[in-house]
Design an enzyme around this catalytic site. Sequence first.
Site, PDB file in Angstrom:
ATOM      1  N   LYS A  18       0.841  -1.204   0.000  1.00  0.00           N
ATOM      2  CA  LYS A  18       0.000   0.000   0.000  1.00  0.00           C
ATOM      3  C   LYS A  18       0.877   1.256   0.000  1.00  0.00           C
ATOM      4  CE  LYS A  18      -2.618   2.633   3.409  1.00  0.00           C
ATOM      5  NZ  LYS A  18      -3.912   2.940   2.800  1.00  0.00           N
ATOM      6  N   SER A 434     -22.000  12.913   8.821  1.00  0.00           N
ATOM      7  CA  SER A 434     -20.662  13.470   9.013  1.00  0.00           C
ATOM      8  C   SER A 434     -20.453  14.694   8.132  1.00  0.00           C
ATOM      9  CB  SER A 434     -19.608  12.417   8.706  1.00  0.00           C
ATOM     10  OG  SER A 434     -19.753  11.958   7.388  1.00  0.00           O
ATOM     11  N   CYS A 517      -7.177  -0.491   3.226  1.00  0.00           N
ATOM     12  CA  CYS A 517      -7.297  -1.610   4.153  1.00  0.00           C
ATOM     13  C   CYS A 517      -8.181  -1.204   5.324  1.00  0.00           C
ATOM     14  CB  CYS A 517      -5.923  -1.988   4.693  1.00  0.00           C
ATOM     15  SG  CYS A 517      -4.780  -2.499   3.415  1.00  0.00           S
ATOM     16  N   TRP A 562     -19.113  -5.550   9.836  1.00  0.00           N
ATOM     17  CA  TRP A 562     -17.789  -4.960   9.677  1.00  0.00           C
ATOM     18  C   TRP A 562     -16.848  -5.341  10.823  1.00  0.00           C
ATOM     19  CZ3 TRP A 562     -19.380   0.479   7.343  1.00  0.00           C
ATOM     20  CH2 TRP A 562     -19.689   0.284   5.994  1.00  0.00           C
ATOM     21  N   HIS A 696     -19.071  11.118  -3.644  1.00  0.00           N
ATOM     22  CA  HIS A 696     -17.800  10.418  -3.839  1.00  0.00           C
ATOM     23  C   HIS A 696     -16.880  11.196  -4.765  1.00  0.00           C
ATOM     24  CE1 HIS A 696     -20.868   7.554  -2.631  1.00  0.00           C
ATOM     25  NE2 HIS A 696     -19.902   6.975  -1.945  1.00  0.00           N
TER      26      HIS A 696
HETATM   27  N1  GLN Z   1     -23.648   8.739   9.375  1.00  0.00           N
HETATM   28  C1  GLN Z   1     -22.528   8.268   8.650  1.00  0.00           C
HETATM   29  C2  GLN Z   1     -21.788   9.425   7.997  1.00  0.00           C
HETATM   30  O1  GLN Z   1     -22.403  10.336   7.593  1.00  0.00           O
HETATM   31  C3  GLN Z   1     -22.928   7.280   7.590  1.00  0.00           C
HETATM   32  C4  GLN Z   1     -21.730   6.754   6.877  1.00  0.00           C
HETATM   33  C5  GLN Z   1     -22.019   5.599   5.958  1.00  0.00           C
HETATM   34  O2  GLN Z   1     -23.127   5.360   5.592  1.00  0.00           O
HETATM   35  N2  GLN Z   1     -21.005   4.900   5.556  1.00  0.00           N
HETATM   36  O3  GLN Z   1     -20.586   9.409   7.862  1.00  0.00           O
END
Ligand code: GLN
Length: 758
Positions: A18, A434, A517, A562, A696
């Site tokens: 990596k 977030s 990772c 996870w 994204h």
């Molecule tokens: N509440 C989380 C965030 O906003 C949701 C993240 C996710 O769905 N992977 O980061």
Amino acid sequence: MQTSVIGFPRIGTLRELKFAEERYFKQEIDQAELLETAKELRKTHWQTQKNAGIDFISCNDFSFYDTLLDTAQLLNIVPKRYKDLKLSELDTYFSMARGYQGTSGDVKALAMKKWFNTNYHYIVPEVEDDTTIELSGYKPWEEYAEAKALGIETKPVIAGPYTLLKLCRFTGSKTAKDFTDAVISAYKEIIKRCEEEQISWLQLDEPMLVCDMTNEDIALFKNIYEEILPCKTNCRVLLQTYFGDVRDVYEELISLDFDGIGLDFLEGKETLQLIETKGFPTDKILFAGLVKGKNIWKNDYANTLRILKILEQKHIKTVLSTSCSLLHVPYTLKHETKLSKQYTSHFAFAEEKLLELKELSQLATQENYETNPAYLDNQRLFTQKRDCENSEVTKRLANISETDFTRLPKRTERQALQKKVLEIPDFPTTTIGSFPQTKEVKANRSAYRKQAISKEEYEAFNKERIAACVAWQEEIGLDVLVHGEYERNDMVEYFGEALDGFLFTEKAWVQSYGTRCVKPPIIWGDVSRKKPITVDWSVYAQSLTKKHMKGMLTGPVTILNWSFPREDISIRESITQIALAIRDEVLDLEKNGIQIIQIDEAALREKLPLRKSDWHSQYLDFAIPAFRLTHSGVKPTTQIHTHMCYSEFTDIIPSIDDMDADVITFEASRSDLLILDALRANDFETEVGPGVYDIHSPRVPSVEELVTVIKTMLQKIPKEKLWINPDCGLKTRGLPETKASLINMVKATKLIKDAYTS
Ligand code: GLN
Ligand code: ZN
């Protein structure tokens, strides 16, 4: 008895690959240096396996990004837009894996998808109408020669033709059928080249065989191999499967001219039964996948040896193998200095699994292995009580009743009530939780972890961030606010650390995709909540505004999916324990004045069984109720949201509605909007916020564009049910584009609203 490893982690014990790749991407090292690092790693990995006494070691399981992409490139499945960049072979490869933006052009990466029921992602190869599929590379043979030069005999592993055809995307008008002949020729070439190199075994991975197969699929599989296999003379072919059993194609499989067949006895629930009822040919070698490649617990020798005995009694020639590639477990326990032996003695990462293979293969040939110290040591792990039980949790679990899984009154009533009481406007705008994690935010968390700053300093900083975040959300006019999640790194790590029952490693990294990772926590014991986790942050954030502050939690299914799960109790039981802990947090949030609570289930679909017949009984029947358990205790006026990171749930829409959330947000901007039709067709009751833009990418969507997106959504979703929000959390984004995008989102919503009221 001989031993085999399907594949070994390639990222390095300390993620050396990596880091080398990232330096290469930043042009801090040149290609030669990267190649050298890779070569060193392969050498270490082969030697580690050789030293452990493994007989069948793979080569070509190494990859700079993904082995399916390697196979695609090997067969010239490289879309024109990448070829047109005219980059080196390696850079063309990276351009497909991660996109390219530079002097040679600007192309996005190929799509990435989850690899079966794992958290590993593969790159989806794209076949265009004019793609010429043909053998056009040397990687497997170069790696074979490299190992040979070290005195190590290996078996090249390549994705099999059936799985490859099934996983490719065909972008033009042609389909898999049109390319079958070319694929067959290419694999004939592969076998021929192996013959020329005097390779004794070639491993073809066909995990697609463990999924549901139609008659057409079976015919395709048979046809391909009937054509390919006659090419071989001295080189033997091992057909390798994993992640399940091959019940749909077992008879065809054993009647084809393979020299070895690799079957998974752990996830393959029917594997042993298939062998017992349908037999296994004596002229072939069975590669028995009995050492789990997916979890970190030590092998239960009694169970493995019992199965090996059955095979022996049937006179089946057996090689003991991992159940899948060891890619899915961390590399070594050696770097775990903080966990006590009490814990680590129960674990086997990749390196330790090699020892298990060896030990088991030796025990298997001993008359009275039951008295062997190695066997006894192993069994002690399973007979002695592990300190993992919490009687409070056991009691609580036993006292759950059917009504705990049901929230009352029914959703339609709640929805009407909530609209009134919570005064939620039409087209409510919100975000997923977030906000951008700037350098300062991360530095604050890390300083606190290292005890370089006090708790007070840490909290004061975060409170400042929260206050700024809330003020800004108010300023631009969002309706339902969030606190920003500045206290969280990875959401599962955050909740795992706050709950009892989890263990954390230092260096136990597992490749998720490319250079990325993850370090999943280990569920060691019964899970419970020690004390409120998020309440103070949410209450503080709520105190700053008259608007609603969403409480922000992670759901039980995602936390479990996870993590490395326990194997001494069922997944159902583990999920239910976690659900009870999250339920406590939900109720505490409510008690402290939080009226909207989001429980993220980002990974809900991940562990959906590969076979449709198992979807409900093996998963949804307990995963969905577990989610309901987290929120069934709240008042009718408390609004429960959930969030999912994808919209690929067209086939399980009724189950998603059964989670009984009041609102769900999900990713929609990158996918086609067919999901919306499906929601309508299923009379989906939950209110929905299909993400209106893609988080994204740093791109800022224009107001016009967003208006168009919302209008399209309104053609499919009743206006009373539509929420307006981005795709996912904003954590990984920069602040400027986040602000610009959200401002546009609010503006677009206002235009829509105006259009409706005028
Ligand atoms: N509440 C989380 C965030 O906003 C949701 C993240 C996710 O769905 N992977 O980061
Ligand atoms: Zn998401």
